[in-house]
Design a protein around this motif. Structure first.
Motif, PDB file in Angstrom:
ATOM      1  N   PRO A 109      -0.218  80.302  68.467  1.00 14.88           N
ATOM      2  CA  PRO A 109       0.071  81.497  67.669  1.00 14.88           C
ATOM      3  C   PRO A 109       0.060  82.736  68.558  1.00 14.88           C
ATOM      4  CG  PRO A 109      -2.215  80.886  67.428  1.00 14.88           C
ATOM      5  CD  PRO A 109      -1.596  79.826  68.295  1.00 14.88           C
ATOM      6  N   VAL A 110       0.522  83.845  67.998  1.00 19.48           N
ATOM      7  CA  VAL A 110       0.422  85.117  68.705  1.00 19.48           C
ATOM      8  C   VAL A 110      -1.029  85.578  68.687  1.00 19.48           C
ATOM      9  CG1 VAL A 110       2.780  85.778  68.139  1.00 19.48           C
ATOM     10  CG2 VAL A 110       0.927  86.439  66.600  1.00 19.48           C
ATOM     11  N   GLY A 111      -1.369  86.453  69.615  1.00 17.09           N
ATOM     12  CA  GLY A 111      -2.711  87.010  69.632  1.00 17.09           C
ATOM     13  C   GLY A 111      -3.699  86.147  70.387  1.00 17.09           C
ATOM     14  N   GLU A 112      -4.976  86.443  70.201  1.00 16.91           N
ATOM     15  CA  GLU A 112      -6.043  85.750  70.905  1.00 16.91           C
ATOM     16  C   GLU A 112      -6.200  84.326  70.373  1.00 16.91           C
ATOM     17  OE1 GLU A 112     -10.884  86.225  71.602  1.00 16.91           O
ATOM     18  OE2 GLU A 112      -9.702  87.944  70.903  1.00 16.91           O
ATOM     19  N   VAL A 113      -6.389  83.391  71.297  1.00 15.18           N
ATOM     20  CA  VAL A 113      -6.520  81.982  70.930  1.00 15.18           C
ATOM     21  C   VAL A 113      -7.790  81.422  71.543  1.00 15.18           C
ATOM     22  CG1 VAL A 113      -5.508  79.675  71.096  1.00 15.18           C
ATOM     23  CG2 VAL A 113      -4.022  81.667  70.767  1.00 15.18           C
ATOM     24  N   ARG A 114      -8.529  80.678  70.717  1.00 18.85           N
ATOM     25  CA  ARG A 114      -9.731  79.985  71.176  1.00 18.85           C
ATOM     26  C   ARG A 114      -9.531  78.492  70.947  1.00 18.85           C
ATOM     27  NH1 ARG A 114     -14.183  77.445  69.573  1.00 18.85           N
ATOM     28  NH2 ARG A 114     -16.193  77.905  70.566  1.00 18.85           N
ATOM     29  N   GLU A 115      -9.771  77.678  71.978  1.00 20.61           N
ATOM     30  CA  GLU A 115      -9.605  76.230  71.858  1.00 20.61           C
ATOM     31  C   GLU A 115     -10.943  75.522  71.984  1.00 20.61           C
ATOM     32  OE1 GLU A 115      -6.184  74.123  73.326  1.00 20.61           O
ATOM     33  OE2 GLU A 115      -5.427  75.963  74.243  1.00 20.61           O
ATOM     34  N   GLY A 116     -11.117  74.451  71.203  1.00 22.59           N
ATOM     35  CA  GLY A 116     -12.339  73.659  71.251  1.00 22.59           C
ATOM     36  C   GLY A 116     -13.220  73.896  70.050  1.00 22.59           C
ATOM     37  N   GLY A 117     -14.229  73.040  69.897  1.00 18.72           N
ATOM     38  CA  GLY A 117     -15.114  73.122  68.744  1.00 18.72           C
ATOM     39  C   GLY A 117     -16.160  74.214  68.878  1.00 18.72           C
ATOM     40  N   PHE A 118     -16.911  74.392  67.791  1.00 16.18           N
ATOM     41  CA  PHE A 118     -17.964  75.408  67.738  1.00 16.18           C
ATOM     42  C   PHE A 118     -19.355  74.796  67.815  1.00 16.18           C
ATOM     43  CE2 PHE A 118     -14.355  77.458  65.675  1.00 16.18           C
ATOM     44  CZ  PHE A 118     -14.393  78.739  66.221  1.00 16.18           C
ATOM     45  N   GLY A 119     -19.444  73.479  67.705  1.00 16.20           N
ATOM     46  CA  GLY A 119     -20.757  72.848  67.665  1.00 16.20           C
ATOM     47  C   GLY A 119     -21.301  72.728  66.262  1.00 16.20           C
ATOM     48  N   GLY A 120     -20.435  72.445  65.306  1.00 12.38           N
ATOM     49  CA  GLY A 120     -20.875  72.273  63.933  1.00 12.38           C
ATOM     50  C   GLY A 120     -21.021  73.594  63.205  1.00 12.38           C
ATOM     51  N   PRO A 121     -21.447  73.534  61.931  1.00  9.90           N
ATOM     52  CA  PRO A 121     -21.545  74.748  61.117  1.00  9.90           C
ATOM     53  C   PRO A 121     -22.516  75.782  61.674  1.00  9.90           C
ATOM     54  CG  PRO A 121     -22.504  72.853  59.977  1.00  9.90           C
ATOM     55  CD  PRO A 121     -21.762  72.321  61.160  1.00  9.90           C
ATOM     56  N   ASP A 122     -23.614  75.336  62.276  1.00 10.45           N
ATOM     57  CA  ASP A 122     -24.562  76.297  62.847  1.00 10.45           C
ATOM     58  C   ASP A 122     -23.949  77.031  64.031  1.00 10.45           C
ATOM     59  OD1 ASP A 122     -26.434  75.580  60.974  1.00 10.45           O
ATOM     60  OD2 ASP A 122     -27.485  74.175  62.287  1.00 10.45           O
TER      61      ASP A 122
ATOM     62  N   ALA B 172      -8.220  67.966  57.339  1.00 15.80           N
ATOM     63  CA  ALA B 172      -9.316  68.313  58.254  1.00 15.80           C
ATOM     64  C   ALA B 172     -10.568  68.637  57.454  1.00 15.80           C
ATOM     65  CB  ALA B 172      -8.902  69.482  59.138  1.00 15.80           C
ATOM     66  N   ALA B 173     -11.062  67.652  56.711  1.00 12.07           N
ATOM     67  CA  ALA B 173     -12.170  67.880  55.771  1.00 12.07           C
ATOM     68  C   ALA B 173     -13.451  68.302  56.480  1.00 12.07           C
ATOM     69  CB  ALA B 173     -12.408  66.609  54.952  1.00 12.07           C
ATOM     70  N   ARG B 174     -13.705  67.751  57.649  1.00 17.93           N
ATOM     71  CA  ARG B 174     -14.958  68.083  58.343  1.00 17.93           C
ATOM     72  C   ARG B 174     -14.981  69.545  58.766  1.00 17.93           C
ATOM     73  NH1 ARG B 174     -16.826  64.166  63.090  1.00 17.93           N
ATOM     74  NH2 ARG B 174     -16.857  62.778  61.267  1.00 17.93           N
ATOM     75  N   MET B 175     -13.855  70.043  59.300  1.00 18.48           N
ATOM     76  CA  MET B 175     -13.805  71.435  59.722  1.00 18.48           C
ATOM     77  C   MET B 175     -13.902  72.363  58.520  1.00 18.48           C
ATOM     78  SD  MET B 175     -13.669  73.329  62.423  1.00 18.48           S
ATOM     79  CE  MET B 175     -14.584  74.721  61.791  1.00 18.48           C
ATOM     80  N   SER B 176     -13.252  72.003  57.430  1.00 21.94           N
ATOM     81  CA  SER B 176     -13.318  72.830  56.223  1.00 21.94           C
ATOM     82  C   SER B 176     -14.748  72.899  55.693  1.00 21.94           C
ATOM     83  CB  SER B 176     -12.384  72.267  55.148  1.00 21.94           C
ATOM     84  OG  SER B 176     -11.031  72.402  55.540  1.00 21.94           O
ATOM     85  N   ALA B 177     -15.460  71.773  55.736  1.00 17.99           N
ATOM     86  CA  ALA B 177     -16.849  71.760  55.278  1.00 17.99           C
ATOM     87  C   ALA B 177     -17.721  72.627  56.186  1.00 17.99           C
ATOM     88  CB  ALA B 177     -17.372  70.329  55.242  1.00 17.99           C
TER      89      ALA B 177
END
Length: 241
Positions: free
Chosen positions: A40-53, A75-80
């Protein structure tokens, strides 16, 4: 300027980033699971966050004002994780999901609730057009007497059984191309996820025209309590506050 995090590498996520450009500071987050993704245009971040916390901590550190979950409908896990992170630190969350597919005249889809349920409907002698993603392949490769044409953007993890032909390709697809593919491989069953969108609908039109059996895996429900919209325009208005 409001700081908005957009989760997902979908076409809707890219369109939303473009819509918000100049109105908000947008960070688009990609999971990094696809080689050479469309950015996409703009700033891009790739990779996971380490879960909801981890996501909650990142939202706080980056002073994010609003978050849009525009991930793939499956993508149910990411949405959760997004819903949990939003509840933890109070960053407002919106879910953007393109509408699912609907049957038209001449269709008689068999809807199921899981990949395993789809696999259970296949039998000896079936020649299957499998478009459920490379990670789903192990669910289907154990079926005796079933031949699979598995289409995906990236190759599946080896080993690939002899009854599987892997086709690496990326949409959008054309009706003419899908008809030719089905005829070439003498396919008689289409197994797909209800991803929605226009980039891959040609396979459904081709299946209708050639009388293929269609097994449609229903998408998981979005997280409870999160507002859901189906258009980029609605999401853009919400994101701008």
């Amino acid at each position: 300027m409001r700081r908005v995090l957009i989760l997902g590498g979908t076409a809707e996520a890219r369109a939303l980033a473009a819509e918000l450009l100049g109105h908000c500071h947008v960070v688009s987050s990609l999971a990094g699971r696809v080689t050479n993704p469309r950015l996409p245009v703009g700033e891009v971040r790739e990779g996971g966050f380490g879960g909801p916390d981890g996501l909650a901590a990142w939202l706080a550190a980056e002073r994010i004002d609003a978050m849009v979950d525009a991930t793939h409908p499956f993508a149910a896990r990411m949405s959760a994780s997004a819903a949990e992170a939003s509840a933890t630190n109070g960053v407002p969350l919106l879910t953007l999901r393109r509408p699912g597919w609907r049957e038209g005249p001449g269709d008689a889809w068999e809807r199921v609730g899981s990949l395993r349920a789809a696999a259970d409907l296949l039998g000896h002698g079936d020649r299957v057009f499998l478009t459920t993603g490379r990670r789903s392949l192990p669910v289907f490769t154990v079926l005796p007497g079933v031949w699979l044409l598995a289409r995906s953007v990236d190759p599946p993890d080896p080993p690939v059984p002899g009854n599987v032909h892997v086709l690496l390709d990326r949409g959008p697809y054309t009706l003419e191309g899908e008809l030719a593919l089905i005829r070439e491989h003498r396919l008689d069953v289409l197994v797909t996820k209800d991803s929605g969108g226009s980039m891959t609908t040609a396979k459904l039109l081709a299946a209708r025209e050639l009388g293929l059996r269609v097994i449609m895996v229903d998408r998981p429900p979005p997280p409870a309590g999160v507002r859901l919209v189906e258009s980029v325009a609605e999401a853009a208005v919400w994101a701008q506050g």
